[in-house]
Design an enzyme around this catalytic site. Structure first.
Site, short mmCIF file in Angstrom:
data_model
loop_
_atom_site.label_atom_id
_atom_site.label_comp_id
_atom_site.label_asym_id
_atom_site.label_seq_id
_atom_site.Cartn_x
_atom_site.Cartn_y
_atom_site.Cartn_z
CB THR A 43 -0.93 0.01 1.23
OG1 THR A 43 -0.16 -0.16 2.41
CG2 THR A 43 -1.95 -1.11 1.12
CG HIS A 48 5.51 1.30 8.54
ND1 HIS A 48 5.22 0.64 9.73
CD2 HIS A 48 4.36 1.29 7.84
CE1 HIS A 48 3.97 0.26 9.75
NE2 HIS A 48 3.41 0.63 8.61
CG HIS A 51 5.45 -3.62 7.67
ND1 HIS A 51 5.46 -2.34 7.16
CD2 HIS A 51 4.19 -4.09 7.48
CE1 HIS A 51 4.28 -2.06 6.65
NE2 HIS A 51 3.48 -3.10 6.84
CE LYS A 85 -4.75 0.63 8.42
NZ LYS A 85 -4.50 -0.65 9.10
NE ARG A 89 -5.49 -0.23 4.36
CZ ARG A 89 -4.30 -0.04 4.88
NH1 ARG A 89 -3.51 0.91 4.39
NH2 ARG A 89 -3.88 -0.77 5.90
CD GLN A 179 -5.10 -11.69 6.36
OE1 GLN A 179 -5.26 -10.50 6.13
NE2 GLN A 179 -4.51 -12.13 7.45
CG ASP A 200 -3.22 -5.16 13.12
OD1 ASP A 200 -2.43 -6.11 12.99
OD2 ASP A 200 -3.13 -4.11 12.44
CE LYS A 235 -1.92 0.42 13.89
NZ LYS A 235 -2.15 -0.26 12.59
CE LYS A 238 1.85 4.73 10.57
NZ LYS A 238 0.46 4.66 10.24
CB THR A 239 7.58 10.30 15.05
OG1 THR A 239 7.91 10.89 13.78
CG2 THR A 239 8.33 8.98 15.19
#
Length: 422
Positions: A43, A48, A51, A85, A89, A179, A200, A235, A238-239
């Site tokens: 995506t 990042h 993962h 989410k 998306r 999935q 998740d 998360k 993420k900053t």
């Protein structure tokens, strides 16, 4: 070590959030090597650090003799996983997904051995089967095994349903079944007995186990690793400045390294267990000594170096160490032009300049000082450096101040820096 101990050691490291059919999985792994998989939807053009945990967990299984399979979600990324989410998306184009798939596949190849004689990792794409399936086959062969009552009560779905401003589309709602079908196909064609993922993903993994049980009458297994949340509720990875990517062109190795140097002290030894291959006993010993001579700073550096080497390689780690020496130890002897380009990218603030009257003006332009008067006082008080050298009076820049003819580092104290790019 015995295969039973692999699960035990994963638990000792805090790497297991959920596990299904643990006893039978342990028995199976004790008798044979198994195949396991983890899926990654392309995506974006890079993974990042969120993962990292599943990738490193796959690596642990491969080291123990098992065969890891990476499933790229070329088909599922056209929809996007709605799990936890806040909103749907934005749909991605086939062209972007194909480009991102290629880049992400190269990233993943750094973590696993794809050329092992016994248990080489395998890279697959779920386009292989979804491109051949029509909607009627999907509804008949997959959909009929799932109860809507059960699906809408999954936490990830329920969270969206109770929000009247967002809700959840049928497209996203179907992701869970897609999935599940991935797991079914991988079990049927590649004898995959275990799916792993982030915490998740537990609902999606459970659906796959359910489908295999209903259609093939087989027992398979699921395992999730923790989903790390920082103290501010965001998360992990993420900053306030954005996501920490694995791609060096999106997040420089220096910024990547600094992310780990700036984690909360309370997480250092937990992260050493999660993200490194250091023995738990050694990590516990380090933790017992963390208050001696500020040892926790050294351990944080140890963590940052290990993960930076794993993700970016030895050469990039050496560059990070040169930059760190330059900024914090005032050692200019080993700095390279490429290091300063990395600093300019996202290491420290910079400004592009053609001509600057003097040091006082430079300090104001870089916001290291609010005015020329304040800049003058800073210089007099011996708090300003040019290229790590203290400056005690106002200064006119010359050729010698320009490293590689292009860069000048201004510093106020030990932690405030700015780069002049000529």
């Amino acid at each position: 070590m015995s295969e039973f101990n692999l699960i035990t050691r994963l638990r000792d490291r805090g790497l297991i959030s959920h596990i299904a059919n643990e006893e039978s999985l342990s028995k199976l792994m004790k008798k044979n090597s198994i195949s396991l998989y983890c899926g990654f939807d392309p995506t974006d053009e890079s993974l990042h650090i969120g993962h990292l945990l599943p990738l490193i967990t796959l690596k642990r299984f491969q080291i123990a003799g098992h065969t890891p399979i990476i499933l790229i979600g070329g088909a599922t990324s056209l929809i996007g996983d709605p799990s936890f989410k806040e909103k749907e998306r934005i749909f991605n184009t086939n062209n972007n997904i194909n480009k991102w798939t290629e880049k992400i596949s190269k990233q993943i190849s750094q973590f696993l051995d794809f050329n092992s004689n016994k248990n080489s990792a395998l890279l697959l794409n779920n386009n292989m089967w979804f491109n051949k399936m029509n909607i009627l086959s999907f509804l008949r062969d997959v959909g009929k095994y799932f109860s809507i009552n059960t699906m809408i009560n999954r936490a990830a779905v329920k969270k969206r349903i109770i929000r009247p401003d967002q809700g959840i589309s049928f497209t996203e709602f179907s992701y869970n079944l897609l999935q599940a079908y991935d797991f079914f196909i991988l079990n049927k064609k590649y004898q995959v007995d275990l799916q792993i993922g982030g915490a998740d993903q537990w609902g999606n993994i459970s659906s796959g186990m359910h489908l295999i049980h209903r259609r093939s009458k087989k027992e398979v297994h699921g395992l999730t690793v923790p989903l790390l949340i920082q103290s501010n509720g965001t998360k992990f990875g993420k900053t306030e400045l954005g996501t920490i990517w694995l791609d060096a062109n999106k997040t420089s190795p220096y910024k990547f390294y600094q992310f780990w140097m700036n984690i909360e002290d309370s997480n250092v030894y937990y992260f050493l267990k999660l993200f490194t291959f250091i023995k738990v006993s050694e990590i516990n010993e380090r933790e017992q000594k963390k208050h001696i001579n500020n040892q926790i700073i050294n351990d944080k550096s140890f963590l940052a170096k290990n993960i930076t080497r794993l993700v970016h390689g030895k050469e990039n780690l050496l560059a990070v160490e040169r930059i760190t020496e330059f900024l914090f130890l005032k050692n200019i002897n080993h700095i390279q032009e490429s290091d300063l380009k990395q600093l300019k990218k996202d290491g420290i603030p910079f400004i592009n300049v053609d001509h600057i009257k003097d040091l006082q003006e430079a300090l104001v332009l870089t916001s290291l000082a609010q005015s020329r008067t304040q800049a003058k006082n800073m210089i007099i008080s011996n708090s300003i450096s040019i290229n790590t050298q203290k400056i005690r009076k106002n200064h006119i820049f010359n050729r010698q101040d320009k490293l590689f003819g292009k860069f000048t580092l201004l510093s106020r104290g030990k932690k405030n820096h700015s780069l002049l790019c000529w």
